[in-house]
Design an enzyme around this catalytic site. Sequence first.
Site, PDB file in Angstrom:
ATOM      1  CB  CYS A 173      -0.939   0.004   1.193  1.00 31.58           C
ATOM      2  SG  CYS A 173      -1.865  -1.523   1.342  1.00 31.58           S
TER       3      CYS A 173
ATOM      4  CG  ASN B 247      -6.742  -1.333   1.713  1.00 29.52           C
ATOM      5  OD1 ASN B 247      -6.081  -0.891   0.777  1.00 29.52           O
ATOM      6  ND2 ASN B 247      -6.191  -1.783   2.826  1.00 29.52           N
TER       7      ASN B 247
ATOM      8  CG  HIS C 217      -3.131   2.948   2.493  1.00 32.98           C
ATOM      9  ND1 HIS C 217      -3.748   2.634   1.304  1.00 32.98           N
ATOM     10  CD2 HIS C 217      -3.180   1.819   3.253  1.00 32.98           C
ATOM     11  CE1 HIS C 217      -4.140   1.376   1.335  1.00 32.98           C
ATOM     12  NE2 HIS C 217      -3.817   0.860   2.506  1.00 32.98           N
TER      13      HIS C 217
HETATM   14  O1  UT7 Z   1      -3.496  -1.745   3.989  1.00 37.95           O
HETATM   15  C1  UT7 Z   1      -3.497  -2.376   5.245  1.00 37.95           C
HETATM   16  C2  UT7 Z   1      -4.522  -3.462   5.174  1.00 37.95           C
HETATM   17  N1  UT7 Z   1      -5.049  -3.957   6.388  1.00 37.95           N
HETATM   18  C3  UT7 Z   1      -5.717  -3.202   7.292  1.00 37.95           C
HETATM   19  O2  UT7 Z   1      -5.868  -2.019   7.221  1.00 37.95           O
HETATM   20  C4  UT7 Z   1      -6.339  -3.957   8.445  1.00 37.95           C
HETATM   21  C5  UT7 Z   1      -6.237  -3.239   9.763  1.00 37.95           C
HETATM   22  N2  UT7 Z   1      -7.171  -3.805  10.715  1.00 37.95           N
HETATM   23  C6  UT7 Z   1      -8.497  -3.509  10.672  1.00 37.95           C
HETATM   24  O3  UT7 Z   1      -8.938  -2.728   9.853  1.00 37.95           O
HETATM   25  C7  UT7 Z   1      -9.371  -4.127  11.730  1.00 37.95           C
HETATM   26  O4  UT7 Z   1      -8.589  -4.838  12.656  1.00 37.95           O
HETATM   27  C8  UT7 Z   1     -10.462  -5.047  11.121  1.00 37.95           C
HETATM   28  C9  UT7 Z   1     -11.478  -4.239  10.351  1.00 37.95           C
HETATM   29  C10 UT7 Z   1      -9.861  -6.107  10.232  1.00 37.95           C
HETATM   30  C11 UT7 Z   1     -11.200  -5.745  12.269  1.00 37.95           C
HETATM   31  O5  UT7 Z   1     -11.768  -4.760  13.129  1.00 37.95           O
HETATM   32  P1  UT7 Z   1     -11.572  -4.828  14.693  1.00 37.95           P
HETATM   33  O6  UT7 Z   1     -12.285  -3.666  15.270  1.00 37.95           O
HETATM   34  O7  UT7 Z   1     -10.119  -4.987  14.982  1.00 37.95           O
HETATM   35  O8  UT7 Z   1     -12.380  -6.118  15.055  1.00 37.95           O
HETATM   36  P2  UT7 Z   1     -11.896  -7.394  15.872  1.00 37.95           P
HETATM   37  O9  UT7 Z   1     -11.009  -8.239  15.040  1.00 37.95           O
HETATM   38  O10 UT7 Z   1     -11.431  -6.956  17.237  1.00 37.95           O
HETATM   39  O11 UT7 Z   1     -13.267  -8.140  16.076  1.00 37.95           O
HETATM   40  C12 UT7 Z   1     -14.292  -7.646  16.958  1.00 37.95           C
HETATM   41  C13 UT7 Z   1     -15.484  -8.547  16.846  1.00 37.95           C
HETATM   42  C14 UT7 Z   1     -15.133 -10.023  17.019  1.00 37.95           C
HETATM   43  O12 UT7 Z   1     -16.212 -10.661  17.632  1.00 37.95           O
HETATM   44  P3  UT7 Z   1     -16.183 -10.993  19.200  1.00 37.95           P
HETATM   45  O13 UT7 Z   1     -14.973 -11.882  19.397  1.00 37.95           O
HETATM   46  O14 UT7 Z   1     -16.064  -9.663  19.886  1.00 37.95           O
HETATM   47  O15 UT7 Z   1     -17.483 -11.676  19.422  1.00 37.95           O
HETATM   48  C15 UT7 Z   1     -15.032 -10.496  15.584  1.00 37.95           C
HETATM   49  O16 UT7 Z   1     -15.267 -11.878  15.466  1.00 37.95           O
HETATM   50  O17 UT7 Z   1     -16.075  -8.429  15.571  1.00 37.95           O
HETATM   51  C16 UT7 Z   1     -16.107  -9.692  14.916  1.00 37.95           C
HETATM   52  N3  UT7 Z   1     -15.874  -9.481  13.504  1.00 37.95           N
HETATM   53  C17 UT7 Z   1     -16.857  -9.204  12.628  1.00 37.95           C
HETATM   54  N4  UT7 Z   1     -18.177  -9.090  12.776  1.00 37.95           N
HETATM   55  C18 UT7 Z   1     -18.908  -8.803  11.689  1.00 37.95           C
HETATM   56  C19 UT7 Z   1     -14.692  -9.456  12.843  1.00 37.95           C
HETATM   57  N5  UT7 Z   1     -14.893  -9.185  11.532  1.00 37.95           N
HETATM   58  C20 UT7 Z   1     -16.220  -9.025  11.375  1.00 37.95           C
HETATM   59  C21 UT7 Z   1     -17.034  -8.715  10.274  1.00 37.95           C
HETATM   60  N6  UT7 Z   1     -18.367  -8.626  10.478  1.00 37.95           N
HETATM   61  N7  UT7 Z   1     -16.546  -8.534   9.041  1.00 37.95           N
END
Ligand code: UT7
Length: 319
Positions: free
Chosen positions: A111, A266, A236
Amino acid sequence: MTNPGFRFAGVGAVLPDTIVTNDDLGKNMDTSDQWIRERTGIGSRRVGGTTSGLAAEAAALAMKRANVGPDDIDQLLLATTSPDYMLPGTAPAVAEILGLDCGAIDIQAACSGWVYGLVMANGLLLQGEERILVVGAETLDRMTDYTDRGTGILFGNGAGAAVVEKDSSGAGELLGWDLGADGKYIKILWAEHAGTMKMDGKEVFRQAVIAIQRSANAALDRAGLTVEDIDFVIPHQANIRIVEAAWKRLGFTMEQTGMRLEETGNTSAASIPLALDKVLDDGRISDGDTVMFIGFGAGMTWATTIVRWSGDDRSAVTS
Ligand code: UT7
């Protein structure tokens, strides 16, 4: 060596036609429009096309706005993390479509690639070239696992391009820059050959905020500027919450920020020129503004440039 100046003669960007909404994704994985919008700021993304095709389309628009033809381009730098083939690079295919007769090379810095390209373009101008085409293009749908809600909601396709050229008037200039990489973090965001992207989202988020802050400050130091000197920033476009968290630490505001994430998702190396194109459409940057571009991503890599803006004046373009 005399500073050649740095002018954005023309900028162009394209998105493929097919739109995939958050609700569309919700049909095949356990997610929702509300969750994706709240946690990422993404509303939809585009799929389809080829990397070379999208790159050439964006580049042709940038060349048209710069009022230059194929013979006027001295080098092509194509930032992509989703090349058409393993071998060869995609840049020669883009050059072929555009009818360029010059050097053409891919930059794989995920990126951060397009911002790496700007710094390299400035180096080529210092070495005597007149005009460089810097493109970021991606077809990330080919590397995305649409059954994995941790990654499948984030990525999209698109391309953006800029014709950058010498500016002997001294109006436009690359004022500061920073490039970095840390291979310790390869396995927080990666894809095997012909595989899909795997990611530790939380760690990417954490490292991205650190990298943005460090790289922005390093570029400001090199330019002898402070945050208060920056008129406009285009980061980005990965997750709106990453930008908000980094801005809280740096002191930038969302009002001075160019975002296009909601409609694109993204798009990796294409995201900054895609956002820049919209910012120019909206007339939010003018000649003389001090503009910062900040890229960060897999590798990890990061890259920042600060420019005194000169060039693409969208208000003067009729089509
Ligand atoms: O160019 C760089 C590319 N990569 C990035 O920019 C990624 C950077 N990271 C992120 O953007 C975030 O970490 C994510 C969007 C991938 C995830 O968001 P988060 O706020 O870190 O969520 P999390 O992984 O802490 O998950 C929170 C909850 C979990 O459920 P529980 O354990 O609290 O019950 C996940 O299982 O949300 C759940 N979850 C979802 N729910 C609905 C994770 N992904 C999803 C989803 N839809 N797509």
